[in-house]
Design a protein around this motif. Sequence first.
Motif, PDB file in Angstrom:
ATOM      1  N   ALA A 293       0.808  -1.219   0.000  1.00 58.37           N
ATOM      2  CA  ALA A 293       0.000   0.000   0.000  1.00 58.37           C
ATOM      3  C   ALA A 293       0.839   1.265   0.000  1.00 58.37           C
ATOM      4  CB  ALA A 293      -0.934   0.010   1.209  1.00 58.37           C
ATOM      5  N   ASN A 294       2.145   1.143   0.287  1.00 65.82           N
ATOM      6  CA  ASN A 294       3.014   2.323   0.270  1.00 65.82           C
ATOM      7  C   ASN A 294       4.437   1.908  -0.047  1.00 65.82           C
ATOM      8  OD1 ASN A 294       4.299   1.510   2.808  1.00 65.82           O
ATOM      9  ND2 ASN A 294       2.387   2.142   3.783  1.00 65.82           N
ATOM     10  N   ASP A 323       0.388  -3.462   4.762  1.00 69.91           N
ATOM     11  CA  ASP A 323      -0.891  -3.671   4.095  1.00 69.91           C
ATOM     12  C   ASP A 323      -0.654  -4.054   2.634  1.00 69.91           C
ATOM     13  OD1 ASP A 323      -1.811  -2.791   6.510  1.00 69.91           O
ATOM     14  OD2 ASP A 323      -2.539  -0.856   5.786  1.00 69.91           O
ATOM     15  N   LYS A 377     -10.874  -1.124   8.716  1.00 69.49           N
ATOM     16  CA  LYS A 377     -10.178  -0.473   7.614  1.00 69.49           C
ATOM     17  C   LYS A 377     -10.577  -1.132   6.300  1.00 69.49           C
ATOM     18  CE  LYS A 377      -6.062   0.573  10.416  1.00 69.49           C
ATOM     19  NZ  LYS A 377      -4.589   0.401  10.527  1.00 69.49           N
ATOM     20  N   SER A 379      -9.540  -2.065   2.605  1.00 67.14           N
ATOM     21  CA  SER A 379      -8.410  -2.261   1.701  1.00 67.14           C
ATOM     22  C   SER A 379      -8.957  -2.184   0.283  1.00 67.14           C
ATOM     23  CB  SER A 379      -7.750  -3.618   1.945  1.00 67.14           C
ATOM     24  OG  SER A 379      -6.730  -3.862   0.999  1.00 67.14           O
ATOM     25  N   VAL A 381      -8.178  -1.531  -3.984  1.00 63.77           N
ATOM     26  CA  VAL A 381      -7.196  -1.535  -5.063  1.00 63.77           C
ATOM     27  C   VAL A 381      -7.862  -1.206  -6.390  1.00 63.77           C
ATOM     28  CG1 VAL A 381      -7.420  -4.031  -5.434  1.00 63.77           C
ATOM     29  CG2 VAL A 381      -5.366  -2.861  -6.219  1.00 63.77           C
ATOM     30  N   ASN A 382      -7.153  -0.435  -7.195  1.00 65.76           N
ATOM     31  CA  ASN A 382      -7.550  -0.140  -8.567  1.00 65.76           C
ATOM     32  C   ASN A 382      -6.544  -0.843  -9.481  1.00 65.76           C
ATOM     33  OD1 ASN A 382      -7.895   0.901 -11.140  1.00 65.76           O
ATOM     34  ND2 ASN A 382      -8.227   2.995 -10.452  1.00 65.76           N
ATOM     35  N   GLN A 387      -2.997   1.362  -8.001  1.00 63.14           N
ATOM     36  CA  GLN A 387      -3.063   2.087  -6.732  1.00 63.14           C
ATOM     37  C   GLN A 387      -3.730   1.224  -5.655  1.00 63.14           C
ATOM     38  OE1 GLN A 387      -5.654   5.530  -6.564  1.00 63.14           O
ATOM     39  NE2 GLN A 387      -4.337   6.556  -5.079  1.00 63.14           N
ATOM     40  N   VAL A 388      -3.082   1.158  -4.480  1.00 65.53           N
ATOM     41  CA  VAL A 388      -3.597   0.430  -3.328  1.00 65.53           C
ATOM     42  C   VAL A 388      -3.792   1.428  -2.193  1.00 65.53           C
ATOM     43  CG1 VAL A 388      -3.163  -1.409  -1.661  1.00 65.53           C
ATOM     44  CG2 VAL A 388      -2.407  -1.678  -4.038  1.00 65.53           C
ATOM     45  N   LYS A 389      -4.985   1.427  -1.588  1.00 67.60           N
ATOM     46  CA  LYS A 389      -5.275   2.369  -0.502  1.00 67.60           C
ATOM     47  C   LYS A 389      -5.813   1.629   0.713  1.00 67.60           C
ATOM     48  CE  LYS A 389      -8.192   5.196  -2.455  1.00 67.60           C
ATOM     49  NZ  LYS A 389      -9.068   6.396  -2.636  1.00 67.60           N
ATOM     50  N   THR A 390      -5.498   2.167   1.885  1.00 70.60           N
ATOM     51  CA  THR A 390      -6.100   1.716   3.138  1.00 70.60           C
ATOM     52  C   THR A 390      -6.894   2.882   3.714  1.00 70.60           C
ATOM     53  OG1 THR A 390      -4.289   0.158   3.584  1.00 70.60           O
ATOM     54  CG2 THR A 390      -5.666   0.819   5.447  1.00 70.60           C
ATOM     55  N   ILE A 391      -8.195   2.664   3.946  1.00 72.54           N
ATOM     56  CA  ILE A 391      -9.087   3.722   4.414  1.00 72.54           C
ATOM     57  C   ILE A 391      -9.629   3.341   5.791  1.00 72.54           C
ATOM     58  CG2 ILE A 391     -11.196   5.026   3.937  1.00 72.54           C
ATOM     59  CD1 ILE A 391     -10.842   4.239   0.969  1.00 72.54           C
TER      60      ILE A 391
END
Length: 440
Positions: A293-294, A323, A377, A379, A381-382, A387-391
Amino acid sequence: MLKRIFALIAVATSIAALVIFAPNLDLPIAKLAPSEDLRVKAKNLSLVCPGAIYQNDANNIGEFSQTGKPNIARDFAGPTGTDLILEDAVFTVLDPQGLASQGSALLTVNQTQLVASASANGLAGAACQNPSSDIWLVGGSTATGRESLLILRNPSPVDATVDLQIFGEDGLLELPGLTDISVASGKSVVLPVSGLAPKAKTFVTHITAKGGAVAAWLQVKSVRGLQASGLDYVSPALSASTSQIIPGIFIRGAADGVALASANADYADLAQIIRVFVPGESEANIKVQILGANAKTFGTVILQTLKAGSVTDVSISGLADGDYVAVLDSDVPVQAAARLSRTDKAKVPATDFTWLQAAQAIDGVRVVSVPAVGISKLSVVNPASGQVKTIVVAPGSTYRFEKPEAALYANLIVDIGGMVTNIPVIDYKNAGGAVKVSVR
């Protein structure tokens, strides 16, 4: 001779007269009536929850009873003229006029239950599901110290007859007792898979139902030595596809997990895995990309060839805490899920796990309810952009995805006191819509 000639002339004259003086038998053909657009109302949307955790009944050997009470998170947004009813952990939208568009924007329900007892420890979570006549469950184990209970619920008004297929590392298992399993209307049946497929470390379960549609889960737990440590549900898998995407591989306590596994064989299955089933007759060449994710989370790429008809656990060990998302591509359709382990040596029990299913594409509005307790949270992904995001989402809230430009994939990860589970971000709906009808 003259008689024959006169006879032939008479016959010919009669035929000519019939042709000339025969009545007109042309029949009028009616024109088709113009077609009409008719709207076929979809069946009312029902979401079925597994209910409380099953444990061995102390008073009846071989029987199972439910214990505790799960926490329900739900969101209902039906228009005027619709209503939501609840009966025995079944949520049904009453929509007599067919006013509502079905899906998670209309109704989404999930449950979580934290259990701490001598026989079961962990956090179990599941999305409540729309009953079906064809269900695949990718996950579970009946190895020593591992329990898998198949839960079948029939909310329909008619009895259901269920057949099972269990696939292992070498293909379909030839086992007795897998057919003609009766699930009465409004009832649940709980089957220990160890009684059907003992000591099966790796398997996939296929459920087909006749009569009433059913809901199905595997309730899975681990006991390491004398310590119960790990509990979850295996939820239904997506259909086989050449692309399977599994968000939510949130690794915590990786170093502790390696230390425990090295010191004690009871903890050997703490490594993260991707379970892959190849349902066809051709072998699968797969590529699994683990995306971080980063910039601090470095993933990996795994290439492997898997036998046709087989179930394989592909190890993704060696990842640091962080993540991640798994993106699996195959040259033939496959099904996939990930087992995520969570470890903290300072706690008792020290481990928990959850089975993450491949995510359904989010290509329109999608809604998920967030449990009121714990840290949750998303998880996301596009795959088109990588792009991977954790919200981080607030406890007790409802998260809404608007229609994205490119398909997204997501799972909700829930943590309560170091125990972990997941909620699939999924859309359930029944078929319905407009049809054209012509009457002759």
